[in-house]
Design a protein around this motif. Structure first.
Motif, PDB file in Angstrom:
ATOM      1  N   THR A   1      11.038  -2.225   3.554  1.00  0.00           N
ATOM      2  CA  THR A   1      12.715  -1.811   3.249  1.00  0.00           C
ATOM      3  C   THR A   1      12.859  -1.540   1.982  1.00  0.00           C
ATOM      4  OG1 THR A   1      13.247  -4.301   2.426  1.00  0.00           O
ATOM      5  CG2 THR A   1      13.705  -3.557   4.967  1.00  0.00           C
ATOM      6  N   ALA A   2      11.670  -1.617   0.832  1.00  0.00           N
ATOM      7  CA  ALA A   2      11.951  -1.406  -0.443  1.00  0.00           C
ATOM      8  C   ALA A   2      10.429  -0.495  -0.797  1.00  0.00           C
ATOM      9  CB  ALA A   2      11.896  -2.675  -1.643  1.00  0.00           C
ATOM     10  N   LEU A   3      10.047   0.303   0.121  1.00  0.00           N
ATOM     11  CA  LEU A   3       8.931   0.976  -0.116  1.00  0.00           C
ATOM     12  C   LEU A   3       9.218   2.249  -1.168  1.00  0.00           C
ATOM     13  CD1 LEU A   3       5.974   1.332   0.888  1.00  0.00           C
ATOM     14  CD2 LEU A   3       6.840   2.907   2.432  1.00  0.00           C
ATOM     15  N   PRO A   4       8.440   2.146  -2.228  1.00  0.00           N
ATOM     16  CA  PRO A   4       8.635   3.499  -2.874  1.00  0.00           C
ATOM     17  C   PRO A   4       8.226   4.903  -2.553  1.00  0.00           C
ATOM     18  CG  PRO A   4       7.227   1.751  -4.161  1.00  0.00           C
ATOM     19  CD  PRO A   4       7.393   1.262  -2.660  1.00  0.00           C
ATOM     20  N   ASP A   5       9.043   5.655  -3.171  1.00  0.00           N
ATOM     21  CA  ASP A   5       9.129   7.167  -2.446  1.00  0.00           C
ATOM     22  C   ASP A   5       7.668   7.602  -2.457  1.00  0.00           C
ATOM     23  OD1 ASP A   5      11.779   7.206  -1.881  1.00  0.00           O
ATOM     24  OD2 ASP A   5      12.287   8.033  -3.892  1.00  0.00           O
ATOM     25  N   GLU A   6       7.053   7.142  -3.542  1.00  0.00           N
ATOM     26  CA  GLU A   6       5.520   7.727  -3.597  1.00  0.00           C
ATOM     27  C   GLU A   6       4.750   7.333  -2.604  1.00  0.00           C
ATOM     28  OE1 GLU A   6       7.232   6.332  -6.000  1.00  0.00           O
ATOM     29  OE2 GLU A   6       7.456   7.880  -7.552  1.00  0.00           O
ATOM     30  N   ALA A   7       4.652   5.920  -2.349  1.00  0.00           N
ATOM     31  CA  ALA A   7       4.166   5.527  -1.007  1.00  0.00           C
ATOM     32  C   ALA A   7       4.378   5.856   0.348  1.00  0.00           C
ATOM     33  CB  ALA A   7       4.225   3.914  -1.272  1.00  0.00           C
ATOM     34  N   LEU A   8       5.672   6.074   0.512  1.00  0.00           N
ATOM     35  CA  LEU A   8       6.014   6.786   1.466  1.00  0.00           C
ATOM     36  C   LEU A   8       5.410   8.227   1.826  1.00  0.00           C
ATOM     37  CD1 LEU A   8       7.737   6.749   4.461  1.00  0.00           C
ATOM     38  CD2 LEU A   8       9.678   7.316   3.000  1.00  0.00           C
ATOM     39  N   THR A   9       5.631   8.933   0.771  1.00  0.00           N
ATOM     40  CA  THR A   9       5.009  10.393   0.693  1.00  0.00           C
ATOM     41  C   THR A   9       3.550  10.387   1.015  1.00  0.00           C
ATOM     42  OG1 THR A   9       6.844  11.173  -0.970  1.00  0.00           O
ATOM     43  CG2 THR A   9       4.877  12.581  -0.868  1.00  0.00           C
TER      44      THR A   9
ATOM     45  N   VAL B   1       3.392   9.927   4.821  1.00  0.00           N
ATOM     46  CA  VAL B   1       3.673  10.940   5.767  1.00  0.00           C
ATOM     47  C   VAL B   1       2.809  12.157   5.673  1.00  0.00           C
ATOM     48  CG1 VAL B   1       5.919  12.471   5.979  1.00  0.00           C
ATOM     49  CG2 VAL B   1       6.207   9.711   5.672  1.00  0.00           C
ATOM     50  N   HIS B   2       2.354  12.234   4.384  1.00  0.00           N
ATOM     51  CA  HIS B   2       1.692  13.506   4.237  1.00  0.00           C
ATOM     52  C   HIS B   2       0.076  13.535   4.517  1.00  0.00           C
ATOM     53  CE1 HIS B   2       5.068  15.952   3.132  1.00  0.00           C
ATOM     54  NE2 HIS B   2       5.554  15.020   2.430  1.00  0.00           N
ATOM     55  N   ALA B   3      -0.316  12.244   4.877  1.00  0.00           N
ATOM     56  CA  ALA B   3      -1.667  11.996   4.869  1.00  0.00           C
ATOM     57  C   ALA B   3      -2.052  13.068   6.199  1.00  0.00           C
ATOM     58  CB  ALA B   3      -2.108  10.666   5.542  1.00  0.00           C
TER      59      ALA B   3
ATOM     60  N   GLU C   1      -8.092  12.928   5.388  1.00  0.00           N
ATOM     61  CA  GLU C   1      -8.024  11.861   4.165  1.00  0.00           C
ATOM     62  C   GLU C   1      -8.197  10.344   4.982  1.00  0.00           C
ATOM     63  OE1 GLU C   1      -3.901  12.769   2.691  1.00  0.00           O
ATOM     64  OE2 GLU C   1      -4.619  13.961   1.038  1.00  0.00           O
ATOM     65  N   VAL C   2      -7.741  10.358   6.169  1.00  0.00           N
ATOM     66  CA  VAL C   2      -7.627   8.906   6.938  1.00  0.00           C
ATOM     67  C   VAL C   2      -8.679   8.935   7.904  1.00  0.00           C
ATOM     68  CG1 VAL C   2      -5.388   8.636   6.292  1.00  0.00           C
ATOM     69  CG2 VAL C   2      -5.979   9.786   8.402  1.00  0.00           C
ATOM     70  N   THR C   3     -10.026   9.455   7.607  1.00  0.00           N
ATOM     71  CA  THR C   3     -10.896   9.263   8.532  1.00  0.00           C
ATOM     72  C   THR C   3     -11.826   7.994   8.142  1.00  0.00           C
ATOM     73  OG1 THR C   3     -12.455  10.965   7.532  1.00  0.00           O
ATOM     74  CG2 THR C   3     -11.097  11.493   9.356  1.00  0.00           C
ATOM     75  N   GLY C   4     -12.576   7.447   9.152  1.00  0.00           N
ATOM     76  CA  GLY C   4     -13.405   6.488   8.792  1.00  0.00           C
ATOM     77  C   GLY C   4     -12.840   5.060   9.127  1.00  0.00           C
TER      78      GLY C   4
ATOM     79  N   LEU D   1      -8.715   3.557   9.567  1.00  0.00           N
ATOM     80  CA  LEU D   1      -7.565   3.934   8.486  1.00  0.00           C
ATOM     81  C   LEU D   1      -6.367   4.743   9.190  1.00  0.00           C
ATOM     82  CD1 LEU D   1      -6.365   3.363   5.725  1.00  0.00           C
ATOM     83  CD2 LEU D   1      -7.913   5.369   4.849  1.00  0.00           C
ATOM     84  N   ARG D   2      -6.891   5.804   9.966  1.00  0.00           N
ATOM     85  CA  ARG D   2      -5.822   6.409  10.556  1.00  0.00           C
ATOM     86  C   ARG D   2      -5.056   5.356  11.571  1.00  0.00           C
ATOM     87  NH1 ARG D   2      -2.744  10.198   9.768  1.00  0.00           N
ATOM     88  NH2 ARG D   2      -1.160   9.835  11.398  1.00  0.00           N
ATOM     89  N   GLY D   3      -5.561   4.659  12.387  1.00  0.00           N
ATOM     90  CA  GLY D   3      -4.782   3.774  13.060  1.00  0.00           C
ATOM     91  C   GLY D   3      -3.667   2.984  12.175  1.00  0.00           C
ATOM     92  N   HIS D   4      -4.303   2.325  11.049  1.00  0.00           N
ATOM     93  CA  HIS D   4      -3.423   1.516  10.138  1.00  0.00           C
ATOM     94  C   HIS D   4      -2.034   2.581   9.672  1.00  0.00           C
ATOM     95  CE1 HIS D   4      -5.144  -2.124   9.696  1.00  0.00           C
ATOM     96  NE2 HIS D   4      -6.411  -1.614   9.956  1.00  0.00           N
ATOM     97  N   VAL D   5      -2.327   3.858   9.497  1.00  0.00           N
ATOM     98  CA  VAL D   5      -1.320   4.874   8.950  1.00  0.00           C
ATOM     99  C   VAL D   5      -0.531   4.831  10.266  1.00  0.00           C
ATOM    100  CG1 VAL D   5      -0.912   6.987   8.072  1.00  0.00           C
ATOM    101  CG2 VAL D   5      -2.631   5.812   7.126  1.00  0.00           C
ATOM    102  N   ALA D   6      -0.883   5.248  11.113  1.00  0.00           N
ATOM    103  CA  ALA D   6      -0.245   5.540  12.451  1.00  0.00           C
ATOM    104  C   ALA D   6       0.920   4.373  12.597  1.00  0.00           C
ATOM    105  CB  ALA D   6      -0.848   6.013  13.541  1.00  0.00           C
TER     106      ALA D   6
END
Length: 55
Positions: free
Chosen positions: A13-21, A24-26, A30-33, A42-47
């Protein structure tokens, strides 16, 4: 990327904009492996993180 995932899990609920960016833009390049000790790619965790954030 891993820091953004961890931060989103701790304070979604307090995620900084930089982390959200970062999440979202991954792109797939960048997220293979697999990270040692993580139960999915890592892709699974991002999703999953984006889904929990409602995105």
């Amino acid at each position: 990327m891993t820091a953004a995932v961890a931060l989103a899990r701790r304070q979604a609920t307090a995620l900084p904009d930089e982390a959200l960016t970062v999440l979202v833009h991954a792109d797939d390049d960048e997220v293979t492996g697999v990270l040692p000790g993580w139960d999915r790619s890592l892709r699974g965790h991002v999703a999953l993180t984006l889904r929990r954030l409602g995105l």
